[in-house]
Scaffold this active site. Sequence first.
Site, short mmCIF file in Angstrom:
data_model
loop_
_atom_site.label_atom_id
_atom_site.label_comp_id
_atom_site.label_asym_id
_atom_site.label_seq_id
_atom_site.Cartn_x
_atom_site.Cartn_y
_atom_site.Cartn_z
N HIS A 488 0.83 -1.14 0.05
CA HIS A 488 0.02 -0.02 0.03
C HIS A 488 0.72 1.44 -0.06
CE1 HIS A 488 -3.88 1.76 0.12
NE2 HIS A 488 -4.38 1.50 1.16
N ASP A 492 -2.17 2.17 -4.67
CA ASP A 492 -3.51 2.82 -4.10
C ASP A 492 -4.62 1.68 -3.90
OD1 ASP A 492 -2.45 5.05 -2.96
OD2 ASP A 492 -2.86 6.07 -4.72
#
Length: 517
Positions: A488, A492
């Site tokens: 992450h 995204d």
Amino acid sequence: MSIEVRVPTLGESVSEATVATWFKKPGDAVKADEMLCELETDKVTVEVPAPAAGTLAEIVANEGDTVGVNALLAQIAESGAAPAPAKPQKGADAPQAEEGKMAGKNVDVMVPTLGESVTEATVSTWFKKVGDTVAVDEMLCELETDKVSVEVPSPVAGRLAEIIAAEGSTVDAKARLAVVAEGAGGAASGPEVKAEKAEAVDSPGAGPETVTERKDVEDAPSAKKAMAEAGLSADQVTGSGRDGRVMKEDVAKAAAGAAQAAPAVASAAPAPAAAPRAPVPAEDAAREERVKMTRLRATIARRLKDAQNTAAMLTTYNEVDMSAVMDIRNTYKTDFEKKHGVKMGFMAFFVKACCHALKEVPEVNAEIDGGDVVYKNFVHMGVAVGTPTGLVVPVVRDADQMSFAAIEKKIGELGLRARDGKLSMAEMQGGSFTISNGGVYGSLMSSPILNPPQSGILGMHKIQDRPVVVNGQIVIRPMMYLALSYDHRIVDGKGAVTFLVRVKEALEDPRRLLMDL
């Protein structure tokens, strides 16, 4: 007189190779047909022998260089003195004249080239002990890295004078492993025969010549590893290969025959625990077996934990209707196999679908390097393969440029080499994205762990018939859960979901791959 060493014929349609490993360095004496180096092609590994005895005068193609067929690899300076070490084998009195200067020379046995980014290894097994005589290129020990096992040959003929790195010790890429007294073992032909007579007693009809001849046969590397893991010596295994060569299957048979004695071995002297452990009742302890974690298994554990500690790992899920892919396989699998010589599986569809999705979401194919993000304009697809010794991830290079048939062939070849323990370092490096198929073991759903430094891994799972709603109707369809684990820090949530949806769309309607939609 100088003799050229050139690249041999590599096989049909193979025009170039990469120099993987040099077993000799300039100035080393070589015998005729002694292995000088190893070449790697996209299909096989090729060993290059010395065309004549002499001294390796010059290495023209260094490790890592790409060379074509008949390219110049090295130069050998022919020398009449090169075969001299063979003379002392006729008797113990011979060394005084010509071998006098060689008998006392100690030669270091160094850690061989381990491969790119590999800085250390663990000494797993010594095949020789101090005082044993060794021949040139006879295997002395085996090292385990986090990816492959590496066998270490003797650089010269002689006697193993000292073992510096014991079994279980960790060594760096430039460490000394042992010392061989050059020429000291050359005079041991007579004593060696005497020592081997004791071994021949257990085999009626086998004389010293038979045993000596057997020692000249190089057992299969996979068999040596299996013998080390099973705690068997070569004398306990009957070879079925050519000239009595021990194969992996022979070790399995010998291990099965010795299974009755296993409990006694297991309870003999358990190794000390690495960490404090709760007390175990004596009756339970007698039925336990303690085995030292292999280098590969320890590295797998460390890397997976590092991935969890380093990356901001998150997993997103979706499901895919496999009807379209299964219909295509059922329709064309016979014609596909006839034309391409390989069965049509599911993996090529997933590889193609992922390559398609990575074009739209390139950050899933990128990696973080310090303060930079490295975007890759290629797809080197890692395909996780389970082996008896642990999980390995061979890499299909430039998968985005390959056809369905080429992908299936490459995956099949890499999978077979992985299970036989024959993968090279180069075949497991440089992956940019990974696919893991837990479905072959029956997994319905899982959260795969990233393979650092990659930023994404796709988990495939079991295909199971489930009721789904299609056009307002409840129908039974072959469904599979998909899981994308991603970093992450660089990917995204929107990009991860978009990637997984594109994979789903491409599998449910493979025509989108042809139309690049």
